[in-house]
Design a protein around this motif. Sequence first.
Motif, PDB file in Angstrom:
ATOM      1  N   VAL A  68      -9.193   3.212  -4.151  1.00 21.89           N
ATOM      2  CA  VAL A  68      -8.788   2.576  -2.895  1.00 21.89           C
ATOM      3  C   VAL A  68      -9.996   2.414  -1.972  1.00 21.89           C
ATOM      4  CG1 VAL A  68      -7.438   2.940  -0.780  1.00 21.89           C
ATOM      5  CG2 VAL A  68      -6.381   3.303  -3.021  1.00 21.89           C
ATOM      6  N   THR A 122      -7.557   7.771  -4.562  1.00 23.06           N
ATOM      7  CA  THR A 122      -8.454   7.734  -3.404  1.00 23.06           C
ATOM      8  C   THR A 122      -9.745   6.970  -3.672  1.00 23.06           C
ATOM      9  OG1 THR A 122      -7.563   9.868  -2.725  1.00 23.06           O
ATOM     10  CG2 THR A 122      -9.579   9.147  -1.652  1.00 23.06           C
ATOM     11  N   ALA A 174      -8.619   5.965   4.308  1.00 23.45           N
ATOM     12  CA  ALA A 174      -8.021   6.471   3.070  1.00 23.45           C
ATOM     13  C   ALA A 174      -6.992   7.561   3.374  1.00 23.45           C
ATOM     14  CB  ALA A 174      -9.107   7.002   2.138  1.00 23.45           C
ATOM     15  N   LYS A 232     -12.233  -0.350  -3.147  1.00 22.81           N
ATOM     16  CA  LYS A 232     -11.656  -1.664  -2.846  1.00 22.81           C
ATOM     17  C   LYS A 232     -11.882  -2.025  -1.371  1.00 22.81           C
ATOM     18  CE  LYS A 232      -9.057  -5.223  -3.894  1.00 22.81           C
ATOM     19  NZ  LYS A 232      -9.459  -6.228  -4.852  1.00 22.81           N
ATOM     20  N   LEU A 247       0.928   2.909  -3.791  1.00 20.42           N
ATOM     21  CA  LEU A 247      -0.288   3.251  -4.528  1.00 20.42           C
ATOM     22  C   LEU A 247      -0.140   4.542  -5.332  1.00 20.42           C
ATOM     23  CD1 LEU A 247      -2.943   2.264  -1.839  1.00 20.42           C
ATOM     24  CD2 LEU A 247      -2.282   0.980  -3.889  1.00 20.42           C
ATOM     25  N   LEU A 268       0.810  -1.214   0.000  1.00 19.36           N
ATOM     26  CA  LEU A 268       0.000   0.000   0.000  1.00 19.36           C
ATOM     27  C   LEU A 268       0.846   1.268   0.000  1.00 19.36           C
ATOM     28  CD1 LEU A 268      -2.727  -1.160   2.548  1.00 19.36           C
ATOM     29  CD2 LEU A 268      -2.780  -1.274   0.042  1.00 19.36           C
TER      30      LEU A 268
END
Length: 135
Positions: free
Chosen positions: A77, A74, A126, A80, A64, A61
């Motif tokens: 992510v 953002t 996030a 997900k 990213l 991570l």
Amino acid sequence: MTPLRILPVIAMVGLGACMLGAEKVPSGAEDFADYCSACHGTSGKGDGGIATTLAQRPADLTQLSALNNGKFPTTEVMAKIWGYTGGKSGAAVMPNFGPLLDSELVPYDGGDGIMTPTPLRLVQIAEHLKTLQAK
């Protein structure tokens, strides 16, 4: 005790009773530690304690932004994490965390310029992930 001296005590008891009903919302870092670090590791590099036992290695991570031309993805992510994107035929390795992160909705711009009602705990994770990005 005189009536004037007891008023602050009554006020404190009343405030304490109100606070008991208020549930503390975990921070993004706390939710990450509770729900993500076993697989992704405390630093987010995909090296959590159970990472080697999984069929697919967890994502690093910290990369990213680097994998997205320097811009943190953002919305993708968050989708997900929430469970909107499940890979082929919904066969995702990563579980759906939406039910665990359901919380008060807050206006949030995930990068598209649109303020969208979004669960606070999802926003906080996030934002925490943004802090883990490799420099």
